[in-house]
Design an enzyme around this catalytic site. Sequence first.
Site, PDB file in Angstrom:
ATOM      1  N   ALA A  96       0.810  -1.223   0.000  1.00 56.37           N
ATOM      2  CA  ALA A  96       0.000   0.000   0.000  1.00 56.37           C
ATOM      3  C   ALA A  96       0.843   1.273   0.000  1.00 56.37           C
ATOM      4  O   ALA A  96       0.297   2.367  -0.034  1.00 56.37           O
ATOM      5  CB  ALA A  96      -0.900  -0.008   1.222  1.00 56.37           C
ATOM      6  N   ASN A 164       1.211  -4.092   7.825  1.00 57.40           N
ATOM      7  CA  ASN A 164       2.269  -4.801   7.093  1.00 57.40           C
ATOM      8  C   ASN A 164       3.223  -3.793   6.453  1.00 57.40           C
ATOM      9  O   ASN A 164       4.404  -4.063   6.287  1.00 57.40           O
ATOM     10  CB  ASN A 164       1.659  -5.662   5.986  1.00 57.40           C
ATOM     11  CG  ASN A 164       1.000  -6.907   6.542  1.00 57.40           C
ATOM     12  OD1 ASN A 164       1.676  -7.772   7.073  1.00 57.40           O
ATOM     13  ND2 ASN A 164      -0.307  -6.991   6.439  1.00 57.40           N
ATOM     14  N   HIS A 194      -0.882   7.183   4.544  1.00 55.57           N
ATOM     15  CA  HIS A 194       0.404   6.746   5.100  1.00 55.57           C
ATOM     16  C   HIS A 194       1.426   7.854   4.843  1.00 55.57           C
ATOM     17  O   HIS A 194       1.561   8.308   3.695  1.00 55.57           O
ATOM     18  CB  HIS A 194       0.908   5.474   4.414  1.00 55.57           C
ATOM     19  CG  HIS A 194      -0.054   4.325   4.490  1.00 55.57           C
ATOM     20  ND1 HIS A 194      -0.273   3.609   5.645  1.00 55.57           N
ATOM     21  CD2 HIS A 194      -0.850   3.761   3.554  1.00 55.57           C
ATOM     22  CE1 HIS A 194      -1.163   2.656   5.408  1.00 55.57           C
ATOM     23  NE2 HIS A 194      -1.532   2.726   4.146  1.00 55.57           N
TER      24      HIS A 194
HETATM   25  N1  LIG Z   1       2.093  -5.063   2.560  1.00 56.19           N
HETATM   26  C1  LIG Z   1       1.022  -4.334   2.343  1.00 56.19           C
HETATM   27  O1  LIG Z   1       1.090  -3.136   2.112  1.00 56.19           O
HETATM   28  C2  LIG Z   1      -0.330  -4.993   2.330  1.00 56.19           C
HETATM   29  C3  LIG Z   1      -1.407  -4.329   1.748  1.00 56.19           C
HETATM   30  C4  LIG Z   1      -2.638  -4.978   1.719  1.00 56.19           C
HETATM   31  C5  LIG Z   1      -2.805  -6.239   2.285  1.00 56.19           C
HETATM   32  N2  LIG Z   1      -1.749  -6.821   2.885  1.00 56.19           N
HETATM   33  C6  LIG Z   1      -1.877  -8.142   3.504  1.00 56.19           C
HETATM   34  O2  LIG Z   1      -2.118  -9.075   2.471  1.00 56.19           O
HETATM   35  C7  LIG Z   1      -2.939 -10.127   2.962  1.00 56.19           C
HETATM   36  C8  LIG Z   1      -4.152 -10.300   2.034  1.00 56.19           C
HETATM   37  O3  LIG Z   1      -4.921  -9.123   2.051  1.00 56.19           O
HETATM   38  P1  LIG Z   1      -6.356  -9.100   1.367  1.00 56.19           P
HETATM   39  O4  LIG Z   1      -6.892  -7.754   1.509  1.00 56.19           O
HETATM   40  O5  LIG Z   1      -6.292  -9.700   0.000  1.00 56.19           O
HETATM   41  O6  LIG Z   1      -7.150 -10.084   2.351  1.00 56.19           O
HETATM   42  P2  LIG Z   1      -8.570 -10.808   2.109  1.00 56.19           P
HETATM   43  O7  LIG Z   1      -9.011 -11.205   3.474  1.00 56.19           O
HETATM   44  O8  LIG Z   1      -9.464  -9.966   1.268  1.00 56.19           O
HETATM   45  O9  LIG Z   1      -8.211 -12.121   1.268  1.00 56.19           O
HETATM   46  C9  LIG Z   1      -7.383 -13.102   1.779  1.00 56.19           C
HETATM   47  C10 LIG Z   1      -7.799 -14.460   1.191  1.00 56.19           C
HETATM   48  O10 LIG Z   1      -6.848 -15.430   1.632  1.00 56.19           O
HETATM   49  C11 LIG Z   1      -7.530 -16.599   2.073  1.00 56.19           C
HETATM   50  N3  LIG Z   1      -6.726 -17.263   3.104  1.00 56.19           N
HETATM   51  C12 LIG Z   1      -6.573 -16.883   4.391  1.00 56.19           C
HETATM   52  N4  LIG Z   1      -5.750 -17.724   5.041  1.00 56.19           N
HETATM   53  C13 LIG Z   1      -5.371 -18.665   4.150  1.00 56.19           C
HETATM   54  C14 LIG Z   1      -4.539 -19.807   4.240  1.00 56.19           C
HETATM   55  N5  LIG Z   1      -3.944 -20.153   5.390  1.00 56.19           N
HETATM   56  N6  LIG Z   1      -4.349 -20.557   3.117  1.00 56.19           N
HETATM   57  C15 LIG Z   1      -4.963 -20.220   1.972  1.00 56.19           C
HETATM   58  N7  LIG Z   1      -5.769 -19.140   1.821  1.00 56.19           N
HETATM   59  C16 LIG Z   1      -5.981 -18.374   2.905  1.00 56.19           C
HETATM   60  C17 LIG Z   1      -8.870 -16.099   2.625  1.00 56.19           C
HETATM   61  O11 LIG Z   1      -9.846 -17.106   2.581  1.00 56.19           O
HETATM   62  C18 LIG Z   1      -9.178 -14.934   1.675  1.00 56.19           C
HETATM   63  O12 LIG Z   1      -9.951 -15.362   0.572  1.00 56.19           O
HETATM   64  C19 LIG Z   1      -3.318  -9.738   4.397  1.00 56.19           C
HETATM   65  O13 LIG Z   1      -2.445 -10.378   5.307  1.00 56.19           O
HETATM   66  C20 LIG Z   1      -3.088  -8.247   4.419  1.00 56.19           C
HETATM   67  O14 LIG Z   1      -2.807  -7.770   5.720  1.00 56.19           O
HETATM   68  C21 LIG Z   1      -0.515  -6.239   2.890  1.00 56.19           C
END
Ligand SMILES: NC(=O)c1ccc[n+]([C@@H]2O[C@H](COP(=O)([O-])OP(=O)(O)OC[C@H]3O[C@@H](n4cnc5c(N)ncnc54)[C@H](O)[C@@H]3O)[C@@H](O)[C@H]2O)c1
Length: 241
Positions: A96, A164, A194
């Site tokens: 992000a 994150n 941010h």
């Molecule tokens: N680094 C960054 O800037 C940043 C930005 C956005 C999101 N993120 C992180 O990325 C990750 C995903 O974000 P999102 O918004 O797509 O989340 P989300 O909840 O919309 O989607 C995550 C998907 O992963 C699946 N999932 C969860 N645990 C699982 C596992 N153990 N095995 C397989 N599938 C699994 C869930 O069922 C869901 O469909 C989160 O941890 C979020 O914090 C990081």
Amino acid sequence: MTAVLDSVAPQKGRRLAQETGAVFCSTVDELLETSPEYVIEAASGTALRQIAIPCLRAGANLVVLSSGAFADERFLNEVIETARECSKKIYIASGAIGGFDVAQAAQIAGDLQVTMTTEKPPRALQGAPGLKGAILSEDPKSEVQEVFRGTARQAISCFPKNVNVVASLSLATLGLDQVSMTVNSNPSLTSNRHIVVLEGIFGMARIEIQAKPSPNNPQSSLLAAYSVLSLLKKIQSPIQI
Ligand SMILES: NC(=O)c1ccc[n+]([C@@H]2O[C@H](COP(=O)([O-])OP(=O)(O)OC[C@H]3O[C@@H](n4cnc5c(N)ncnc54)[C@H](O)[C@@H]3O)[C@@H](O)[C@H]2O)c1
């Protein structure tokens, strides 16, 4: 070939696979049978812990969004060691935010201080362990409320699903105990804001990003998915900028 693994919400994963012409997998073993060159983790810190080592050992490079899981130094070191042994790479997507290039050059210049402020609408922060059960006001007229101030490492344990970004910034620069973070709840915001401030021998930089929340998940950012696509494009490009 492209494959999707979602073992927590398989229906969602199946739908996504159908829409994109990918193969659906319900276990890590099934995913690894497709011999992926890159595995992109966009799930959770728990998922990253489950897949990182098996994927590297199976010969896949890893692209990571849930970088907060690397606040666990033992896990981080194990993943780095495995990547070395298997001659594979771990890529942390910019997610992000951005400005990692400036931050890394500034660190080499020396005497760097890194601070980050993240401001989110209350609904994006509600339920975080750092709030200890407190409910944040969602009244748009209420004031901005500071809900956390401390190191990046402390921020990750208090807001594991929200920050994150600060884990990635810390891993790129001074480490999780040297980067300072503030988290604010701002009821008048519709985007996540941010602000990264870098100060050092190079001078000073202030990087501000107003990232719209993901339409499917207010705790996440729309830009994060595009940061993965841009990273994959960069990896494949003969010219690296
Ligand atoms: N680094 C960054 O800037 C940043 C930005 C956005 C999101 N993120 C992180 O990325 C990750 C995903 O974000 P999102 O918004 O797509 O989340 P989300 O909840 O919309 O989607 C995550 C998907 O992963 C699946 N999932 C969860 N645990 C699982 C596992 N153990 N095995 C397989 N599938 C699994 C869930 O069922 C869901 O469909 C989160 O941890 C979020 O914090 C990081």
